[in-house]
Scaffold this active site. Structure first.
Site, PDB file in Angstrom:
ATOM      1  N   HIS A  34       0.837  -1.212   0.000  1.00 23.11           N
ATOM      2  CA  HIS A  34       0.000   0.000   0.000  1.00 23.11           C
ATOM      3  C   HIS A  34       0.873   1.264   0.000  1.00 23.11           C
ATOM      4  O   HIS A  34       0.510   2.280   0.581  1.00 23.11           O
ATOM      5  CB  HIS A  34      -0.990  -0.008   1.172  1.00 23.11           C
ATOM      6  CG  HIS A  34      -2.030  -1.077   1.012  1.00 23.11           C
ATOM      7  ND1 HIS A  34      -3.133  -0.913   0.220  1.00 23.11           N
ATOM      8  CD2 HIS A  34      -2.090  -2.342   1.493  1.00 23.11           C
ATOM      9  CE1 HIS A  34      -3.850  -2.032   0.243  1.00 23.11           C
ATOM     10  NE2 HIS A  34      -3.235  -2.919   0.997  1.00 23.11           N
ATOM     11  N   SER A 125      -6.193 -14.347  -4.389  1.00 20.91           N
ATOM     12  CA  SER A 125      -5.264 -14.766  -3.345  1.00 20.91           C
ATOM     13  C   SER A 125      -4.216 -13.699  -3.046  1.00 20.91           C
ATOM     14  O   SER A 125      -3.340 -13.911  -2.237  1.00 20.91           O
ATOM     15  CB  SER A 125      -4.553 -16.043  -3.786  1.00 20.91           C
ATOM     16  OG  SER A 125      -3.828 -15.767  -4.966  1.00 20.91           O
ATOM     17  N   GLY A 126      -4.296 -12.564  -3.731  1.00 17.80           N
ATOM     18  CA  GLY A 126      -3.296 -11.525  -3.509  1.00 17.80           C
ATOM     19  C   GLY A 126      -2.028 -11.755  -4.318  1.00 17.80           C
ATOM     20  O   GLY A 126      -0.990 -11.153  -4.049  1.00 17.80           O
ATOM     21  N   SER A 129      -3.714 -12.247 -10.007  1.00 15.99           N
ATOM     22  CA  SER A 129      -4.244 -12.917 -11.197  1.00 15.99           C
ATOM     23  C   SER A 129      -4.851 -11.892 -12.152  1.00 15.99           C
ATOM     24  O   SER A 129      -4.774 -12.063 -13.371  1.00 15.99           O
ATOM     25  CB  SER A 129      -5.264 -13.989 -10.820  1.00 15.99           C
ATOM     26  OG  SER A 129      -6.299 -13.428 -10.060  1.00 15.99           O
ATOM     27  N   GLU A 163      -7.728  -1.316 -15.194  1.00 17.78           N
ATOM     28  CA  GLU A 163      -8.279  -1.711 -13.896  1.00 17.78           C
ATOM     29  C   GLU A 163      -8.910  -0.509 -13.182  1.00 17.78           C
ATOM     30  O   GLU A 163      -9.988  -0.624 -12.592  1.00 17.78           O
ATOM     31  CB  GLU A 163      -7.187  -2.361 -13.044  1.00 17.78           C
ATOM     32  CG  GLU A 163      -7.754  -2.972 -11.790  1.00 17.78           C
ATOM     33  CD  GLU A 163      -7.058  -4.249 -11.345  1.00 17.78           C
ATOM     34  OE1 GLU A 163      -6.296  -4.853 -12.130  1.00 17.78           O
ATOM     35  OE2 GLU A 163      -7.300  -4.647 -10.204  1.00 17.78           O
ATOM     36  N   ASP A 175       1.457  -4.224  -9.361  1.00 17.15           N
ATOM     37  CA  ASP A 175       1.184  -5.582  -9.841  1.00 17.15           C
ATOM     38  C   ASP A 175       1.455  -5.700 -11.338  1.00 17.15           C
ATOM     39  O   ASP A 175       2.091  -6.646 -11.805  1.00 17.15           O
ATOM     40  CB  ASP A 175      -0.270  -5.971  -9.555  1.00 17.15           C
ATOM     41  CG  ASP A 175      -0.620  -5.826  -8.093  1.00 17.15           C
ATOM     42  OD1 ASP A 175       0.299  -5.630  -7.281  1.00 17.15           O
ATOM     43  OD2 ASP A 175      -1.816  -5.901  -7.771  1.00 17.15           O
ATOM     44  N   TYR A 225     -10.421  -1.423  -0.424  1.00 19.98           N
ATOM     45  CA  TYR A 225      -9.150  -0.949  -0.996  1.00 19.98           C
ATOM     46  C   TYR A 225      -9.278   0.528  -1.402  1.00 19.98           C
ATOM     47  O   TYR A 225      -8.428   1.361  -1.070  1.00 19.98           O
ATOM     48  CB  TYR A 225      -8.778  -1.813  -2.213  1.00 19.98           C
ATOM     49  CG  TYR A 225      -7.483  -1.417  -2.866  1.00 19.98           C
ATOM     50  CD1 TYR A 225      -6.299  -2.066  -2.534  1.00 19.98           C
ATOM     51  CD2 TYR A 225      -7.417  -0.392  -3.806  1.00 19.98           C
ATOM     52  CE1 TYR A 225      -5.094  -1.701  -3.123  1.00 19.98           C
ATOM     53  CE2 TYR A 225      -6.224  -0.021  -4.393  1.00 19.98           C
ATOM     54  CZ  TYR A 225      -5.072  -0.684  -4.050  1.00 19.98           C
ATOM     55  OH  TYR A 225      -3.878  -0.323  -4.632  1.00 19.98           O
TER      56      TYR A 225
END
Ligand code: GLA
Length: 391
Positions: A34, A125-126, A129, A163, A175, A225
């Site tokens: 973060h 799952s972090g 993906s 995103e 990511d 988030y």
């Protein structure tokens, strides 16, 4: 995996023509959580787990998308000239958002295409993906249509924009950057304020990076988030009234402590404290790793978890159980939640000679405490997005 993907592709879309296969990896973040939308540093690495895409041109404007992972979702169809967001398209929106972003940036494919995906990153799952799906879609479109002006870093930026703008998740760049730019056996020390980066070898001789999946996936992750991001931004605005800073990443711990009172809201103050301290921890962790001081690196990982649990509040009871069990094993150098949070995985630095004890303590202990069977993987650090083969 490639054979299963191609079989799925041909079953849905028919055989023949030139089919190109690409790959983009998931990632695990070692430290720097973060911090990426707070102008700080991150330290992720690409995994050997990831998502493959097979793509073939069409001679009309149709775009058809399919994933071997969720066959019951069927084929999603859109038009290459206006790939609109449709809520019920679910997973396919991540790929359509990438196409939409290419078009907005002036890279409009001249024909439609068929694309099929197959991946082995556990969803939610972090381990990113969704970033892998975005980046593999980006590289497939770029290379199929010869959009040479699009660099690997652009692929990351396009994935992030898809995103943010198209899917409504206000994620940072980490990511997609790790998925596009990863390097085998290296982690990426990235300054998210400037996108300057450096590869740091993660050649551990007597320890492993172990990922443990809590299998917990809390609902409303996107809104929680986005809340964290807004809270950090509010804290920054308060601090900017008393300090000439652009981001929370500009502050040292001492500078923050001296001006923390400027942040009026107590919750926002804790969020900002995490962002500032976590950024400094990341810088220290990379120095420790470079110096071969794994014990110091592990301590910083543990501190990161405490800060995410108490100040940023992005852990959850199940993951805290996993983390506690992990650090109870002598030979675990560090353990913390990794990724966006609210469930997902821990990343652990475990001495080779403690791996057996780690598995024998953490997995049964977690099942006893929560009733859930966790999964454990020794991380293999792989390369970023690339072309795989033509068929
Ligand atoms: C998610 C986001 C990233 C980053 C992490 C938290 O994975 O996609 O941009 O903010 O959470 O570090």
């Amino acid at each position: 995996m490639i054979n299963t993907l191609l079989q799925g592709f041909e079953e849905q879309f028919g055989a023949g023509g030139d089919i190109f296969v690409f790959f983009a990896p998931g990632r695990v973040n070692l430290i720097g959580e973060h911090t990426d939308y707070n102008g700080g540093h991150v330290f992720p690495c690409a995994l050997s787990m990831g998502t493959f895409a097979a793509i073939r041109r069409r001679d009309d404007t149709r775009v058809r998308l399919y994933t071997v992972n969720i066959p019951q979702a069927g084929i999603c169809e859109t038009d290459v000239r206006h790939p609109d967001y449709v809520k019920r398209d679910g997973w396919a929106n991540y790929a359509k958002g990438v196409l939409d972003t290419f078009i907005r940036r002036g890279f409009a494919p001249e024909t439609g295409f068929d694309i099929a995906f197959y991946g082995d990153i556990p969803a939610g799952s972090g381990l990113s993906s969704s970033a892998a799906l975005e980046v593999v879609t980006g590289i497939a479109i770029r290379d199929l249509f010869g959009f040479e002006g699009v660099s690997q870093v652009d692929l990351a930026l396009i994935g992030q924009e898809a995103e943010n703008r198209y899917c409504g998740m206000n994620c940072g760049i980490m990511d997609q950057f790790a998925s596009a730019m990863g390097k085998k056996d290296h982690a990426i020390f990235l300054d998210t304020a400037t996108l300057q980066y450096e590869y740091a070898p993660v050649a551990l001789t007597d320890a492993k990076i172990v990922i443990v999946n809590s299998k917990v996936k809390h609902s409303l992750v996107t809104s929680a988030y986005n809340d964290r991001r807004r809270e950090s931004e509010e804290a920054l605005k308060d601090l900017q009234k008393v300090l000439p800073i652009k981001t929370l990443g500009d502050l040292s711990e001492a500078e923050f402590d001296a001006h923390a009172d400027a942040v009026k809201d107590a919750v926002n103050r804790r969020r900002a404290k995490h962002a500032v301290y976590e950024n400094q921890r990341t810088i220290k962790a990379v120095a420790a790793l470079k110096a071969g001081d794994l014990a110091a690196f592990g301590q910083l990982i543990n501190q990161s978890h405490a800060s995410l649990r108490d100040d940023y509040e992005t852990s959850c009871p199940e993951v805290d159980v996993l983390q506690q069990l992990a650090v109870s094993v002598p030979g675990t150098l560090g353990s913390r939640i990794t990724g966006g949070g609210f469930g997902g995985c821990t990343v652990n630095l475990v001495k080779n000679d403690a791996l057996e004890a780690f598995e024998a303590t953490v997995l049964p202990g977690y099942e006893k405490a929560t009733g859930i069977k966790a999964e454990m993987y020794v991380a293999e650090i792989g390369d970023g997005a690339h072309f795989v083969c033509k068929r």
